[in-house]
Scaffold this motif. Structure first.
Motif, PDB file in Angstrom:
ATOM      1  N   ILE A 113      -6.507  -0.355  -7.111  1.00  0.00           N
ATOM      2  CA  ILE A 113      -5.958  -1.648  -6.716  1.00  0.00           C
ATOM      3  C   ILE A 113      -5.453  -2.330  -7.979  1.00  0.00           C
ATOM      4  O   ILE A 113      -6.215  -2.542  -8.928  1.00  0.00           O
ATOM      5  N   ASP A 139      -0.123   5.772   7.208  1.00  0.00           N
ATOM      6  CA  ASP A 139      -0.518   4.668   6.333  1.00  0.00           C
ATOM      7  C   ASP A 139      -0.645   3.392   7.163  1.00  0.00           C
ATOM      8  O   ASP A 139       0.181   3.127   8.039  1.00  0.00           O
ATOM      9  N   HIS A 196     -12.356   5.539  -1.810  1.00  0.00           N
ATOM     10  CA  HIS A 196     -12.439   4.137  -1.389  1.00  0.00           C
ATOM     11  C   HIS A 196     -12.723   3.269  -2.601  1.00  0.00           C
ATOM     12  O   HIS A 196     -13.556   3.608  -3.450  1.00  0.00           O
ATOM     13  N   CYS A 199      -1.992  -1.383  -3.652  1.00  0.00           N
ATOM     14  CA  CYS A 199      -3.079  -0.454  -3.365  1.00  0.00           C
ATOM     15  C   CYS A 199      -2.495   0.955  -3.342  1.00  0.00           C
ATOM     16  O   CYS A 199      -1.586   1.240  -2.551  1.00  0.00           O
ATOM     17  N   THR A 249       0.853  -1.187   0.000  1.00  0.00           N
ATOM     18  CA  THR A 249       0.000   0.000   0.000  1.00  0.00           C
ATOM     19  C   THR A 249       0.887   1.234   0.000  1.00  0.00           C
ATOM     20  O   THR A 249       1.914   1.279   0.694  1.00  0.00           O
ATOM     21  N   VAL A 295      -8.115   6.394  -5.893  1.00  0.00           N
ATOM     22  CA  VAL A 295      -7.601   5.145  -5.327  1.00  0.00           C
ATOM     23  C   VAL A 295      -7.612   4.076  -6.414  1.00  0.00           C
ATOM     24  O   VAL A 295      -8.432   4.112  -7.331  1.00  0.00           O
ATOM     25  N   ASN A 327      -9.373  -0.383   0.105  1.00  0.00           N
ATOM     26  CA  ASN A 327      -8.308   0.594  -0.057  1.00  0.00           C
ATOM     27  C   ASN A 327      -8.900   1.988   0.168  1.00  0.00           C
ATOM     28  O   ASN A 327      -9.777   2.417  -0.586  1.00  0.00           O
ATOM     29  N   GLN A 369      -3.044   5.258  -3.278  1.00  0.00           N
ATOM     30  CA  GLN A 369      -3.896   6.384  -2.912  1.00  0.00           C
ATOM     31  C   GLN A 369      -3.332   7.660  -3.537  1.00  0.00           C
ATOM     32  O   GLN A 369      -2.151   7.735  -3.859  1.00  0.00           O
ATOM     33  N   TYR A 425      -8.509   6.272   1.160  1.00  0.00           N
ATOM     34  CA  TYR A 425      -7.789   7.530   1.316  1.00  0.00           C
ATOM     35  C   TYR A 425      -8.689   8.461   2.130  1.00  0.00           C
ATOM     36  O   TYR A 425      -9.611   9.084   1.604  1.00  0.00           O
ATOM     37  N   VAL A 430      -6.539  -1.305   3.958  1.00  0.00           N
ATOM     38  CA  VAL A 430      -5.267  -0.594   3.860  1.00  0.00           C
ATOM     39  C   VAL A 430      -5.514   0.830   3.393  1.00  0.00           C
ATOM     40  O   VAL A 430      -6.602   1.179   2.941  1.00  0.00           O
ATOM     41  N   GLY A 431      -4.457   1.636   3.491  1.00  0.00           N
ATOM     42  CA  GLY A 431      -4.518   2.944   2.869  1.00  0.00           C
ATOM     43  C   GLY A 431      -3.896   4.044   3.683  1.00  0.00           C
ATOM     44  O   GLY A 431      -3.356   3.834   4.773  1.00  0.00           O
TER      45      GLY A 431
END
Length: 268
Positions: free
Chosen positions: A72, A229, A95, A35, A9, A70, A111, A37, A113, A154-155
């Motif tokens: 992935i 993060d 997201h 992932c 990430t 974001v 994921n 952001q 932000y 995550v993120g």
């Protein structure tokens, strides 16, 4: 047969600008899933061909021009998971989620932000801070009751929750990212059923950072970092955790992001 999945990430702070860094990380770290952001690219301009040329055949993204965004990127098959709401009704691309097949069953990967929140820690004086608090409250409510199955979140959550997640707890208590209204909300979100996977490997009494301001002329010498993060997992994933690495050296690469990647190895 289950194998190790390497998940990375990273707040890339402009995907198109830092594609060379992503390429280098792909060569050196060989993540299975990335992932990102702050991709800062609208969906119609997303560099799909360049990303797929790196080996990420499966891509799911949500972006807008110049801000947020974001994505992935995956070598593994995955399915779009769009059950979550449009957070705070703003449509601001913070997201994205997918579902993967794993040895422990279907695995949801989120994921995020989270809004940065501006500079003034007062929701009445600062709408950005109010938005941040509302965003975390809404996410906490949504995840309540949804964390019994295998999931990873995550993120860039833009909150450093623990005292050792910042260079000075006392000096940053009234600085956005470490204020009590933020940290208490993050803890409530975490407690909906997640485990802080980074602190699974690094004790909470040890310093752990993932972000250093561009304003620090020599980030390494001053080391005024924050852990913004995060990698969280639900209980079914905890026994599968194998290794965590924060790639601090990437902060010294040419034209770096102010964030560094976090890598998690998971038996899946």
């Amino acid at each position: 047969m289950p194998g190790v999945m390497r998940l990375m990430t990273w707040n890339i702070n402009s995907l198109r600008l830092r594609l060379p860094l992503l390429s280098r990380l792909t060569d050196e770290i060989a993540p299975d899933i990335v992932c990102l952001q702050e991709t800062k690219v609208s969906d119609d301009l997303f560099p799909s061909a360049a990303v797929q040329a790196l080996g990420y055949r499966h891509v799911h993204f949500r972006g807008m021009k110049s801000y947020n965004g974001v994505a992935i990127l995956s070598r593994l098959p995955m399915r779009a998971n769009d059950r979550a709401p449009d957070w705070c009704g703003k449509g601001d691309c913070r997201h994205v989620a997918v579902t993967l097949d794993s040895a422990i069953g279907p695995l949801d990967l989120h994921n995020f932000y989270v809004p940065a929140g501006g500079d003034i820690p007062d929701p009445e004086a600062n709408p950005k801070y109010a938005h941040k608090l509302a965003f975390v409250d809404e996410a906490t409510g949504w995840f309540t009751g949804h964390t019994q199955t295998p999931a990873i979140l995550v993120g860039d959550l833009n909150i450093a929750p623990l005292e050792q997640d910042v260079w000075s707890h006392k000096q940053l208590l009234d600085v956005v990212s470490h204020t009590p209204p933020e940290t208490s909300r993050m803890n409530a979100w975490l407690q909906t059923g997640f485990v802080d996977a980074m602190r699974h490997f690094v004790p909470s009494n040890e310093k752990l950072y993932t972000w250093w301001s561009y304003r620090n002329r020599d980030w390494k010498a001053s080391n005024r970092g924050r852990r913004l993060d995060h990698v969280w997992v639900t209980q079914p994933v905890v026994p599968q955790l194998r290794k965590m690495t924060v790639l601090n050296e990437v902060r010294d690469w040419p034209s770096p992001s102010d964030h560094v990647p976090v890598v998690m190895d998971i038996d899946l």
